[in-house]
Design a protein around this motif. Structure first.
Motif, PDB file in Angstrom:
ATOM      1  N   ARG A   1     -61.038 -29.214 -32.728  1.00 38.45           N
ATOM      2  CA  ARG A   1     -61.557 -28.617 -31.497  1.00 38.45           C
ATOM      3  C   ARG A   1     -60.528 -27.633 -30.957  1.00 38.45           C
ATOM      4  O   ARG A   1     -59.336 -27.695 -31.268  1.00 38.45           O
ATOM      5  CB  ARG A   1     -61.859 -29.694 -30.458  1.00 38.45           C
TER       6      ARG A   1
ATOM      7  N   ASN B   1     -58.753 -35.187 -33.008  1.00 37.12           N
ATOM      8  CA  ASN B   1     -59.767 -34.207 -32.632  1.00 37.12           C
ATOM      9  C   ASN B   1     -60.156 -33.315 -33.804  1.00 37.12           C
ATOM     10  O   ASN B   1     -60.801 -32.290 -33.617  1.00 37.12           O
ATOM     11  CB  ASN B   1     -59.265 -33.339 -31.471  1.00 37.12           C
TER      12      ASN B   1
ATOM     13  N   ASP C   1     -68.413 -33.746 -30.020  1.00 42.91           N
ATOM     14  CA  ASP C   1     -67.819 -33.334 -31.290  1.00 42.91           C
ATOM     15  C   ASP C   1     -68.866 -33.088 -32.372  1.00 42.91           C
ATOM     16  O   ASP C   1     -68.793 -32.094 -33.115  1.00 42.91           O
ATOM     17  CB  ASP C   1     -66.829 -34.407 -31.781  1.00 42.91           C
TER      18      ASP C   1
ATOM     19  N   GLU D   1     -58.970 -33.092 -24.012  1.00 39.74           N
ATOM     20  CA  GLU D   1     -60.005 -33.580 -24.931  1.00 39.74           C
ATOM     21  C   GLU D   1     -61.362 -33.662 -24.244  1.00 39.74           C
ATOM     22  O   GLU D   1     -62.387 -33.225 -24.785  1.00 39.74           O
ATOM     23  CB  GLU D   1     -59.614 -34.961 -25.462  1.00 39.74           C
TER      24      GLU D   1
ATOM     25  N   GLY E   1     -57.614 -40.512 -27.050  1.00 42.89           N
ATOM     26  CA  GLY E   1     -57.924 -39.631 -28.169  1.00 42.89           C
ATOM     27  C   GLY E   1     -58.561 -40.370 -29.319  1.00 42.89           C
ATOM     28  O   GLY E   1     -58.257 -40.107 -30.483  1.00 42.89           O
TER      29      GLY E   1
END
Length: 815
Positions: free
Chosen positions: A227, A212, A328, A319, A532
């Motif tokens: 994040r 992430n 993202d 997530e 992920g």
């Protein structure tokens, strides 16, 4: 006394004296046993090293029947096991037992024996009420309750039945370790670790892990930025529930022949941990078992069915909660724009990062709000971890086995003159796993079948054993050979040789040498899930063909990218950011390392054990048991993370591996190239004092000796070097009043898992109970506490903080 291997036992008396709230918790105080606690309702038993939160190396049986959850490959604590009212005794074999049992029991097994309805009749009731989370900064005090019922009746001499039911409710232990796992992520840019780190990754925070993170160019420097993610307590319901029941019908056509059918069912809500932590919700296990027993033959057949209900992955939940309001790429653009504006407005670099995060997080769902809860429910039902978090697995385990005392059979029917000192035995077993593919977690990899057609995975094995008792039973020798054939692997042989020398009935020396194999579980062999932005795939060639040959180790990629970032940040030339990065990639590409691992092989152990057991003092009041073992492991099954660049040109691999968008990321099950040696031992004393007092002490030592070949051990030893227990108890110290006290201590140890690596601090717990027995009516009152002093501890890194549990129990009709 004359067992050829170490066997630990908890009798009915031991269980009554134990200060633990249930027989399952009492196992933690047994010699040679290590227990870790991922949840209040989920403890994991292990022996002799290499512990983890899903221990597929240690088998757990109820009346000889495996009670694992099929797709996991291990049990979920005692969720499908016996209740306290129905348990008769517990036997534990620390160390490999694969030669006889063939159940992947290379670290040992525990067998829970239940009461027969022929000999233990009547109605029994038990109510436990307790409280935990006292003094917990993360939660107010919470109530704990367990209600159990047992009814058994014999219908003459041939038929009998029993019914059991248990309903447990509570509030789970909380995992809230906020230590930064990536404190050096921005050290070269002058920013410290901790909450102010733009790449902050708390142990029990999810959605801010390595997958992430992005590398953002800000003000001429490279920053790792993650994040925001959510803490575990934001995305999980810690309410615990376990409803389980069983019913059994027993038939005895003759005095020593018995046929029994047992049905078990359990539904649970609980926290479970593997590489990630999960919320098991509406999770259902069912088991149908048939057992046939005579003095000569023992046979069992059973079917275990598993449905994960509405369970979900905490990491994927966090997530996708973050991504549900902003992807993202957009979040990174907003962060960059806000950072640049803040710096231009005169803010410091650190303050600009805080400002940028606040701006990029605008609109983020806040824990506790109605919108947050609604989105959590939506993601819980999306069976794709790149978009949701659902765990939707249905799996079956079918098992059949039979053992025969050939020596007895031959003497009774064919060879009446066969010497009585000879012992001949043989056994066969077959097991098949059946998975219903869900398209996310499992698929059928057979190219000739649809990916949603059922996936099967089978093993067949058997053993023959010959034994002899010589010199007036002073020496007992046995030799065993086991053979197992598993799908995808060739035939494997396991020998076992044992000797017991008893110069007197009170002194017994034992020696054994044996080997054992563990075949990959369903999860290790066939998993196929995106988590992920990393795809976790089973290590069988049918699942991961081509990946091992073309991938690079993530550890080397991380080192390479860290060096690239450091070089960019240290470069003070007037070159453009792109040119600085190109030079840094070229200068550091030598850090990249091709994946040296390959497809799964069966795990193997070779074990040598010696021991001594003696009954000393008049009437054998002092029992001494000492053992020592030395093990060699080969082909450890563990995980490795490796990434494949999206290019066929090896000269361009470094460029592709410097950018997350130009690589395919995998977490693979593989076999270690390392041969591992470990040794240890234990000693226990049990002293029967006058007046019914029982005192005991035991100490356990376990050590990793060495790992040969230099590639590093991938699966951590995860075991304290020293553990000891001290206990004292009396069922009737004064007019029906009894007590039990146990003190347990274990040393600190180095823990290596995929979630977090570091040192688990040493801890000690004091457990105590007081009881009062009224013979008429048959009522037993008990008040007690585990971790009486309420000193919170973690049994492994990344797990929950465990405090005191204080309880009172009322039992009626125990027999």
């Amino acid at each position: 006394m004359k067992s050829p291997v170490t066997v630990e036992k908890l009798t009915a008396r031991d269980l009554r004296l134990a200060p633990a709230p249930s027989f399952f918790e009492a196992i933690e105080n047994v010699k040679s046993v290590q227990v870790i606690t991922p949840s209040l309702g989920f403890k994991v038993i292990n022996a002799r090293g290499f512990a983890n939160t899903t221990n597929v190396r240690f088998a757990q049986l109820v009346d000889g029947i495996d009670n694992q959850a099929p797709h996991i490959g291990g049990p979920i604590g005692n969720a499908l096991g016996s209740s306290d009212l129905d348990i008769a005794s517990v036997e534990i074999v620390p160390g490999t037992a694969a030669a006889l049992y063939g159940l992947n029991a290379i670290n040992g097994l525990a067998n829970f024996s239940t009461k027969s309805p022929f000999t233990s009749e009547g109605l029994s009731l038990q109510q436990k009420t307790g409280v935990n989370h006292l003094g917990d900064a993360s939660s107010p005090a919470k109530l704990y309750s367990e209600t159990s019922l047992r009814y058994a009746r014999a219908l003459g001499t041939r038929w009998a039945f029993k019914l059991n039911g248990t309903y447990t409710r509570g509030y789970d232990w909380i995992a809230n370790d906020q230590t930064d796992l990536f404190p050096q992520g921005n050290a070269t840019a002058g920013l410290p670790g901790g909450p102010a780190n733009p790449a902050y990754d708390p142990v029990n925070g999810y959605g801010n892990e390595s997958s992430n993170r992005s590398t953002l160019s800000l003000g001429g420097k490279s920053y790792a930025v993650a994040r925001t993610g959510y803490l575990e307590k934001d995305v999980v319901d810690y309410r615990l529930r376990n409803l389980k029941a069983d019913a059994a019908v027993h038939f005895r056509p003759h005095a020593r022949t018995e046929l029994a059918y047992t049905y078990r069912v359990a539904e649970l809500d609980n926290v479970y941990q593997r590489s990630n932590r999960f919320r098991l919700q509406d999770y259902v296990l069912q088991q149908h078992a048939l057992a046939f027993t005579t003095p000569t033959v023992q046979a069992r057949a059973y079917l275990t069915r598993e449905s994960t209900g509405r369970s979900y992955n905490l990491r994927s939940m966090a997530e996708n909660l973050d991504r549900s309001y902003k992807p993202d790429a957009q979040w990174n653009r907003d962060y960059t724009a806000a950072w640049n504006a803040a710096v231009q407005a005169g803010q410091s670099v650190a303050d600009a990062h805080a400002t940028a995060r606040a701006a990029a997080d605008a609109g983020r769902l806040q824990p506790g709000t109605a919108a947050f809860r609604q989105k959590l429910r939506e993601l819980q039902d999306i069976n794709n971890w790149d978009q949701g978090a659902a765990l939707r697995v249905r799996a079956d385990l079918l098992h059949a086995e039979a053992q025969a005392d050939l020596g007895r059979a031959l003497r009774n029917h064919l060879l009446p003159r066969l010497p009585a000192f000879l012992d001949l035995r043989a056994g066969l077993d077959h097991r098949t796993y059946v998975i219903v593919p869900d398209g996310n977690y499992f698929i059928n990899p057979n190219p000739k079948k649809d990916q949603f057609s059922n996936l099967t995975y089978s093993k067949t094995g058997g053993f023959v054993q010959a034994g002899a008792r010589v010199w007036h039973d002073a020496v007992r020798l046995t030799a065993t050979l086991r053979a197992d054939k598993n799908d995808y692997f060739r035939l494997r042989l396991n020998p076992r040789f044992t000797a017991v020398v008893s110069p007197t009935p009170r002194h017994n020396f034992r020696l054994s040498y044996q080997s054992g194999y563990r075949f990959p579980s369903l999860f290790e062999g066939f998993s196929n899930v995106n988590s992920g932005q990393v795809k976790r795939i089973g290590g069988l060639r049918v699942m991961s063909d081509g990946v091992f040959e073309n991938s690079y180790l993530r550890s080397s990629i991380d080192a390479f990218n860290a060096a690239v970032t450091a070089a960019v940040n240290a470069n003070t030339s007037s070159a453009s950011a792109a040119e600085k990065r190109r030079l840094a990639i070229e200068n550091n590409k030598g850090l990249l390392r091709r994946n040296p691992y390959s497809y799964l092989r069966p795990e193997q152990i070779r074990s040598l054990e010696v021991g001594y057991k003696a009954a000393l003092l008049p009437q054998g009041r002092l029992l001494l048991d000492v053992d020592f073992y030395y093990n060699r492991y080969r082909d450890f099954i563990a995980q490795v993370e490796a990434y494949v660049p999206k290019t066929n040109n090896p000269d361009s691999a470094a460029i592709y591996l410097s950018n997350r968008a130009t690589q395919n990321r995998y977490r693979l099950w593989t076999s270690s190239q390392t041969q591992v040696y470990n040794y240890g031992g234990s000693a226990g004393l049990r002293y029967e004092l006058r007046g019914g007092y029982l005192a005991g002490a035991n100490v356990t030592y376990a050590r990793l000796d060495r790992a040969e070949s230099g590639d590093g051990l991938e699966d951590g030893f995860n075991t304290p070097r020293w553990m000891y227990n001290l206990n004292l108890g009396n069922e009737n110290a004064y007019r029906g009043l009894g007590f039990g006290i146990n003190y347990r201590w274990q040393a600190s140890y180095y823990s290596q898992t995929f979630l977090v690596t570091g040192t688990v601090p040493a801890y000690a717990t004091l457990d105590a109970q007081l009881s009062y027995h009224l013979t008429k009516p048959n009522v037993r009152l008990k008040v007690g506490a585990t971790n009486l002093l309420n000193r919170y501890y973690e049994s492994f890194l990344g797990g929950p903080s465990v405090g005191g549990l204080y309880y009172a129990a009322v039992s009626y009709g125990l027999n």
